[in-house]
Write an enzyme that holds these catalytic residues in place. Structure first.
Site, PDB file in Angstrom:
ATOM      1  N   LYS A   1       0.837  -1.202   0.000  1.00  9.07           N
ATOM      2  CA  LYS A   1       0.000   0.000   0.000  1.00  9.07           C
ATOM      3  C   LYS A   1       0.869   1.249   0.000  1.00  9.07           C
ATOM      4  O   LYS A   1       0.608   2.197  -0.738  1.00  9.07           O
ATOM      5  CB  LYS A   1      -0.921   0.023   1.226  1.00  9.07           C
TER       6      LYS A   1
ATOM      7  N   GLN B   1      -5.048  -1.295   9.637  1.00 10.95           N
ATOM      8  CA  GLN B   1      -4.998  -2.659   9.098  1.00 10.95           C
ATOM      9  C   GLN B   1      -5.673  -3.642  10.053  1.00 10.95           C
ATOM     10  O   GLN B   1      -5.382  -3.666  11.257  1.00 10.95           O
ATOM     11  CB  GLN B   1      -3.529  -3.039   8.875  1.00 10.95           C
TER      12      GLN B   1
ATOM     13  N   ASP C   1     -11.301   3.104   3.781  1.00 12.72           N
ATOM     14  CA  ASP C   1     -11.651   1.683   3.782  1.00 12.72           C
ATOM     15  C   ASP C   1     -13.164   1.485   3.659  1.00 12.72           C
ATOM     16  O   ASP C   1     -13.626   0.393   3.323  1.00 12.72           O
ATOM     17  CB  ASP C   1     -11.236   1.053   5.128  1.00 12.72           C
TER      18      ASP C   1
HETATM   19  N1  LIG Z   1      -8.157  -2.102   7.079  1.00  9.01           N
HETATM   20  C1  LIG Z   1      -7.951  -3.051   6.178  1.00  9.01           C
HETATM   21  N2  LIG Z   1      -8.210  -2.812   4.879  1.00  9.01           N
HETATM   22  C2  LIG Z   1      -7.987  -3.775   3.938  1.00  9.01           C
HETATM   23  O1  LIG Z   1      -8.250  -3.545   2.723  1.00  9.01           O
HETATM   24  C3  LIG Z   1      -7.459  -5.041   4.356  1.00  9.01           C
HETATM   25  C4  LIG Z   1      -7.218  -5.231   5.717  1.00  9.01           C
HETATM   26  N3  LIG Z   1      -7.469  -4.240   6.612  1.00  9.01           N
HETATM   27  N4  LIG Z   1      -6.727  -6.426   6.158  1.00  9.01           N
HETATM   28  C5  LIG Z   1      -6.377  -7.485   5.236  1.00  9.01           C
HETATM   29  C6  LIG Z   1      -7.198  -7.451   3.962  1.00  9.01           C
HETATM   30  C7  LIG Z   1      -6.605  -8.210   2.812  1.00  9.01           C
HETATM   31  N5  LIG Z   1      -6.282  -7.225   1.799  1.00  9.01           N
HETATM   32  C8  LIG Z   1      -5.584  -7.478   0.631  1.00  9.01           C
HETATM   33  C9  LIG Z   1      -5.002  -6.484  -0.117  1.00  9.01           C
HETATM   34  C10 LIG Z   1      -4.244  -6.766  -1.235  1.00  9.01           C
HETATM   35  C11 LIG Z   1      -4.041  -8.045  -1.636  1.00  9.01           C
HETATM   36  C12 LIG Z   1      -3.169  -8.329  -2.816  1.00  9.01           C
HETATM   37  O2  LIG Z   1      -2.631  -7.434  -3.434  1.00  9.01           O
HETATM   38  N6  LIG Z   1      -2.960  -9.607  -3.183  1.00  9.01           N
HETATM   39  C13 LIG Z   1      -2.118 -10.021  -4.273  1.00  9.01           C
HETATM   40  C14 LIG Z   1      -1.076 -11.000  -3.794  1.00  9.01           C
HETATM   41  C15 LIG Z   1      -0.202 -10.459  -2.709  1.00  9.01           C
HETATM   42  C16 LIG Z   1       0.302 -11.579  -1.827  1.00  9.01           C
HETATM   43  O3  LIG Z   1       1.197 -12.321  -2.277  1.00  9.01           O
HETATM   44  O4  LIG Z   1      -0.235 -11.709  -0.722  1.00  9.01           O
HETATM   45  C17 LIG Z   1      -2.952 -10.725  -5.318  1.00  9.01           C
HETATM   46  O5  LIG Z   1      -4.026 -11.237  -4.976  1.00  9.01           O
HETATM   47  O6  LIG Z   1      -2.518 -10.789  -6.459  1.00  9.01           O
HETATM   48  C18 LIG Z   1      -4.630  -9.059  -0.934  1.00  9.01           C
HETATM   49  C19 LIG Z   1      -5.412  -8.781   0.188  1.00  9.01           C
HETATM   50  C20 LIG Z   1      -6.636  -5.999   2.260  1.00  9.01           C
HETATM   51  N7  LIG Z   1      -7.196  -6.063   3.460  1.00  9.01           N
END
Ligand SMILES: Nc1nc(=O)c2c([nH]1)NC[C@@H]1CN(c3ccc(C(=O)N[C@@H](CCC(=O)O)C(=O)O)cc3)C=[N+]21
Ligand SMILES: NC(=O)C1=CN([C@@H]2O[C@H](COP(=O)(O)OP(=O)(O)OC[C@H]3O[C@@H](n4cnc5c(N)ncnc54)[C@H](OP(=O)(O)O)[C@@H]3O)[C@@H](O)[C@H]2O)C=CC1
Length: 289
Positions: A54, A98, A121
């Site tokens: 991020k 987070q 968020d």
């Molecule tokens: N306040 C808050 N806001 C959130 O938006 C939040 C959170 N807490 N806690 C956790 C979850 C999960 N989340 C992700 C974000 C990006 C990928 C992402 O970029 N994933 C990549 C892979 C990255 C990897 O290898 O893990 C993909 O799917 O291609 C995944 C999951 C946001 N979250």
């Protein structure tokens, strides 16, 4: 027949480029960059990875990134005090705490303490209520990213049968609200749903946000349906979604994991932060965001 693989990473890259292009308008109008504050409590490795990506995305978009890393045993009141400072800081347009937080901290108290107009968020109950009643606010990044992908596939969403699997406040519920707003016929399903497979078989659109690897079976998917796999599950076989990989043989279009919804979540976070800054500074943005 094999499904079209929806390239969320590529789509997210284009959204981020549109965001970056319009950041300059806020800078020109206000003399400052849009700012996103990310708060991480503890050192969960997965959370650290997200927070780092991020921060990188924020800087790449030409915005300011403020990272606050607190130790896992920080007191709830200390975290609340930080949120208060960020609420009051004019350089901060977006605040993201987070999740999950350590067990000794009341997540609801922290989320409801964030100024709803900095809640990029979209987790604050005020924003959930705005979404449910059709008012302008912030929509949670993951479901908004899913909707952007779905709009790209289906220029006419109205009347389509959509099944959402999962009813969390951060994914399933807002996803249902967005699809309802698009005039889909929405079925919300969850762990107490009887005969989930029968519901999924009717669906033109399936959004899976369950958190169980390969939970949604290929046999449940109506041939040609669009499948959005929100799941991020770390297994011995690597990162996998909530949808069985064989579903790609039946679906018309499907998001991969990784490279599907995940990158969209981060791109929409950039979008929401820019929108927040623009609202706060009275700047008009293009409607391609
Ligand atoms: N306040 C808050 N806001 C959130 O938006 C939040 C959170 N807490 N806690 C956790 C979850 C999960 N989340 C992700 C974000 C990006 C990928 C992402 O970029 N994933 C990549 C892979 C990255 C990897 O290898 O893990 C993909 O799917 O291609 C995944 C999951 C946001 N979250
Ligand atoms: N790509 C991204 O950017 C993001 C990915 N995620 C991922 O999405 C997934 C879901 O996340 P989140 O919504 O936070 O998860 P939650 O654990 O909060 O919610 C899971 C939902 O799945 C439902 N469920 C559990 N078991 C079943 C079952 N057997 N049948 C039907 N429904 C079931 C639960 O039902 P009930 O309510 O009845 O318990 C619940 O509503 C996770 O893999 C998470 O990592 C999450 C956020 C962002």
């Amino acid at each position: 027949m094999s499904a079209r693989i929806i390239d969320g990473k590529e789509f997210a890259g284009r959204l981020r480029a549109r965001v970056a292009k319009q950041v300059d308008r806020v800078v020109a109008a206000s003399g400052r960059k849009p700012g996103l504050a990310v708060v991480l409590v503890g050192e969960d490795p997965a959370s650290s990875v997200y927070v780092r990506s991020k921060g990188k995305a924020t800087l790449a978009a030409g915005m300011e990134s403020f990272e606050h890393r607190l130790s896992a045993d920080v007191g709830e009141d200390e975290l609340i005090a930080l949120v208060d400072r960020l609420n009051a800081d004019p350089a901060v347009d977006g605040i993201l705490v987070q999740l999950p937080l350590p067990r000794h901290i009341d997540e609801r108290r922290v989320i409801t303490r964030i100024d709803p107009d900095k809640d990029v968020d979209g987790f604050h109950p005020v924003n959930a209520g705005r979404l449910a009643t059709g008012l302008e606010g912030f929509v949670p990044c993951t479901p908004l990213g899913c909707l952007m992908l779905l709009r790209d596939i289906h220029p006419h969403l109205a009347g389509l049968e959509a099944v959402v699997i999962g009813r969390s406040n951060i994914v399933g519920k807002p996803m249902g609200q967005l699809l309802l707003q698009e005039s889909c016929t929405v079925t919300m399903t969850h762990s107490r749903t009887r005969d989930l497979a029968a519901h999924v078989r009717q669906a033109d659109i399936v959004v899976a946000a369950v958190g169980i690897p390969g939970f949604v079976k290929a046999e449940w998917i109506k041939p040609g349906a669009s499948v959005i796999d929100v799941g991020i599950n770390r297994t011995d076989a690597g990162l996998v979604g909530d949808v069985d990989s064989a579903a790609a043989e039946v679906a018309g279009a499907i998001t991969p994991v990784p490279g599907g919804v995940g990158p969209m979540t981060i791109a929409v976070l950039m979008r929401n932060t820019l929108v927040s800054a623009a609202r706060r500074e009275g700047v008009t943005l293009d409607d391609d965001l």
